[in-house]
Design an enzyme around this catalytic site. Structure first.
Site, PDB file in Angstrom:
ATOM      1  N   CYS A 159     -22.600  -3.998  22.891  1.00 44.75           N
ATOM      2  CA  CYS A 159     -22.432  -2.726  23.610  1.00 44.75           C
ATOM      3  C   CYS A 159     -22.756  -1.498  22.756  1.00 44.75           C
ATOM      4  O   CYS A 159     -22.718  -0.374  23.257  1.00 44.75           O
ATOM      5  CB  CYS A 159     -21.018  -2.617  24.170  1.00 44.75           C
ATOM      6  SG  CYS A 159     -19.777  -2.183  22.941  1.00 44.75           S
ATOM      7  N   ILE A 189      12.258 -12.747  -1.591  1.00 37.44           N
ATOM      8  CA  ILE A 189      12.240 -13.433  -0.296  1.00 37.44           C
ATOM      9  C   ILE A 189      11.916 -14.920  -0.450  1.00 37.44           C
ATOM     10  O   ILE A 189      12.573 -15.775   0.133  1.00 37.44           O
ATOM     11  CB  ILE A 189      11.209 -12.764   0.625  1.00 37.44           C
ATOM     12  CG1 ILE A 189      11.704 -11.360   0.960  1.00 37.44           C
ATOM     13  CG2 ILE A 189      10.986 -13.589   1.886  1.00 37.44           C
ATOM     14  CD1 ILE A 189      10.630 -10.472   1.523  1.00 37.44           C
ATOM     15  N   HIS A 205       0.425  -4.381  13.617  1.00 38.26           N
ATOM     16  CA  HIS A 205      -0.535  -3.442  13.032  1.00 38.26           C
ATOM     17  C   HIS A 205      -1.924  -4.070  12.880  1.00 38.26           C
ATOM     18  O   HIS A 205      -2.742  -3.604  12.097  1.00 38.26           O
ATOM     19  CB  HIS A 205      -0.016  -2.908  11.693  1.00 38.26           C
ATOM     20  CG  HIS A 205       1.249  -2.110  11.833  1.00 38.26           C
ATOM     21  ND1 HIS A 205       2.127  -1.902  10.797  1.00 38.26           N
ATOM     22  CD2 HIS A 205       1.790  -1.476  12.900  1.00 38.26           C
ATOM     23  CE1 HIS A 205       3.146  -1.156  11.243  1.00 38.26           C
ATOM     24  NE2 HIS A 205       2.965  -0.906  12.508  1.00 38.26           N
ATOM     25  N   ILE A 222      -1.025  -7.047   7.791  1.00 37.03           N
ATOM     26  CA  ILE A 222      -2.364  -7.201   8.362  1.00 37.03           C
ATOM     27  C   ILE A 222      -3.153  -8.275   7.620  1.00 37.03           C
ATOM     28  O   ILE A 222      -4.347  -8.416   7.806  1.00 37.03           O
ATOM     29  CB  ILE A 222      -3.129  -5.849   8.310  1.00 37.03           C
ATOM     30  CG1 ILE A 222      -3.193  -5.295   6.876  1.00 37.03           C
ATOM     31  CG2 ILE A 222      -2.456  -4.819   9.224  1.00 37.03           C
ATOM     32  CD1 ILE A 222      -4.015  -4.016   6.735  1.00 37.03           C
ATOM     33  N   PHE A 252       0.809  -1.223   0.000  1.00 33.79           N
ATOM     34  CA  PHE A 252       0.000   0.000   0.000  1.00 33.79           C
ATOM     35  C   PHE A 252       0.843   1.273   0.000  1.00 33.79           C
ATOM     36  O   PHE A 252       0.387   2.318  -0.402  1.00 33.79           O
ATOM     37  CB  PHE A 252      -0.946   0.017   1.207  1.00 33.79           C
ATOM     38  CG  PHE A 252      -1.971  -1.077   1.142  1.00 33.79           C
ATOM     39  CD1 PHE A 252      -2.442  -1.526  -0.084  1.00 33.79           C
ATOM     40  CD2 PHE A 252      -2.458  -1.658   2.289  1.00 33.79           C
ATOM     41  CE1 PHE A 252      -3.397  -2.532  -0.152  1.00 33.79           C
ATOM     42  CE2 PHE A 252      -3.412  -2.675   2.230  1.00 33.79           C
ATOM     43  CZ  PHE A 252      -3.883  -3.104   1.001  1.00 33.79           C
ATOM     44  N   ARG A 253       2.073   1.161   0.484  1.00 32.79           N
ATOM     45  CA  ARG A 253       2.897   2.359   0.567  1.00 32.79           C
ATOM     46  C   ARG A 253       3.752   2.581  -0.681  1.00 32.79           C
ATOM     47  O   ARG A 253       4.360   3.622  -0.835  1.00 32.79           O
ATOM     48  CB  ARG A 253       3.839   2.281   1.774  1.00 32.79           C
ATOM     49  CG  ARG A 253       3.121   2.495   3.078  1.00 32.79           C
ATOM     50  CD  ARG A 253       4.090   2.559   4.233  1.00 32.79           C
ATOM     51  NE  ARG A 253       3.396   2.798   5.476  1.00 32.79           N
ATOM     52  CZ  ARG A 253       2.787   1.867   6.180  1.00 32.79           C
ATOM     53  NH1 ARG A 253       2.801   0.624   5.767  1.00 32.79           N
ATOM     54  NH2 ARG A 253       2.161   2.158   7.295  1.00 32.79           N
TER      55      ARG A 253
HETATM   56 ZN   LIG Z   1     -18.914  -3.943  21.798  1.00 35.76          ZN
END
Ligand SMILES: [Zn+2]
Length: 248
Positions: free
Chosen positions: A156, A237, A120, A102, A34-35
């Site tokens: 909540c 890699i 992250h 991520i 993304f960068r």
């Molecule tokens: Zn919650």
């Protein structure tokens, strides 16, 4: 390739290896960095955490972006680089994989959850910002599909967001503590696919080196920390690690 031989020797001689991975390991799985130039963050201004909290429109925009890139991510599978690390973990030589990514691909490659430290966060699921209850993206997508309705926590009422750390959001404390602990216990620290520019994450290789660990950097391009490293390999890699570890 003498450098890969040296990498293999250093891995063989170590007992407590820690990997530190960045976007470069996942680009080989088809996930864009993304960068990088042309990456999504150069086209769109990132949504700051404060704006996400304050503005319903910012929350809608963040879900629009999430679902626009969701397919690419869902189709991505671990590559040889991920598999090499999973093998080292399985052999008991690698104690942890600290990642800036991520995408969840280290877990998908078979590294147990308790050996993956996601600095992250993780974009493959969502969570309530208040009570941390986990929500699956399919559930969010069904709600959002109806007039871009925003998901709220069924317990909540809190805001629901992908389980990632946004710009302006504080680093996850438990993950930072675990990353410190494994870094200080390492005798070999291998950076893979990170340009080492995003702090505080990029501080871990420095910490390892200062603590007496050896440091290896495998990255497509040079990094600011190359001078400190015992070995620097500027190459792919997957190819490099599969040769060094003996996986396909
Ligand atoms: Zn919650």
């Amino acid at each position: 390739m003498p450098k890969v031989d040296e990498l293999r020797r250093m891995i063989a001689g170590a007992e407590n290896i820690v990997a530190f991975t960045g976007a470069g390991i996942s680009t080989e799985s088809g996930i864009p960095d993304f960068r990088s130039p042309g990456g999504i963050w150069t086209k769109y201004k990132p949504i700051e955490f404060g704006d996400f909290l304050a503005s319903a429109e910012a929350r809608r925009e963040s879900w629009r972006r999430k679902f626009a890139t969701h397919e690419t991510l869902q189709q991505a599978t671990p590559n040889a680089g991920h598999r090499a690390l999973a093998r080292l973990v399985e052999q008991g030589k690698m104690t942890a994989v600290i990642t800036q990514n991520i995408d969840g691909l280290h877990r998908a490659s078979g590294v147990p959850d308790d050996k993956v430290i996601e600095l992250h966060g993780n974009t493959t699921y969502a969570a309530c910002l208040d009570c941390r209850r986990r929500y699956e993206l399919d559930w969010v997508r069904k709600i959002f599909a109806v007039d871009e309705r925003l998901p709220v926590c069924t317990v909540c009422g809190g805001h629901i967001k992908t389980a990632t750390i946004s710009f302006g959001q504080s680093m996850p404390e438990a993950e930072m503590e675990r990353a410190h602990a494994v870094t200080l216990a390492a005798d070999l620290f291998i950076v893979l696919g990170s340009s080492l520019v995003v702090y505080p994450a990029a501080g871990f290789p420095i910490m390892a080196k200062r603590n007496g660990s050896r440091l290896i950097i495998v990255n497509r391009d040079p990094t600011d920390q190359d001078d400190m490293a015992d070995l620097v390999i500027n190459a792919e890699i997957g190819a490099t690690m599969s040769r060094a570890v003996g996986v396909n």
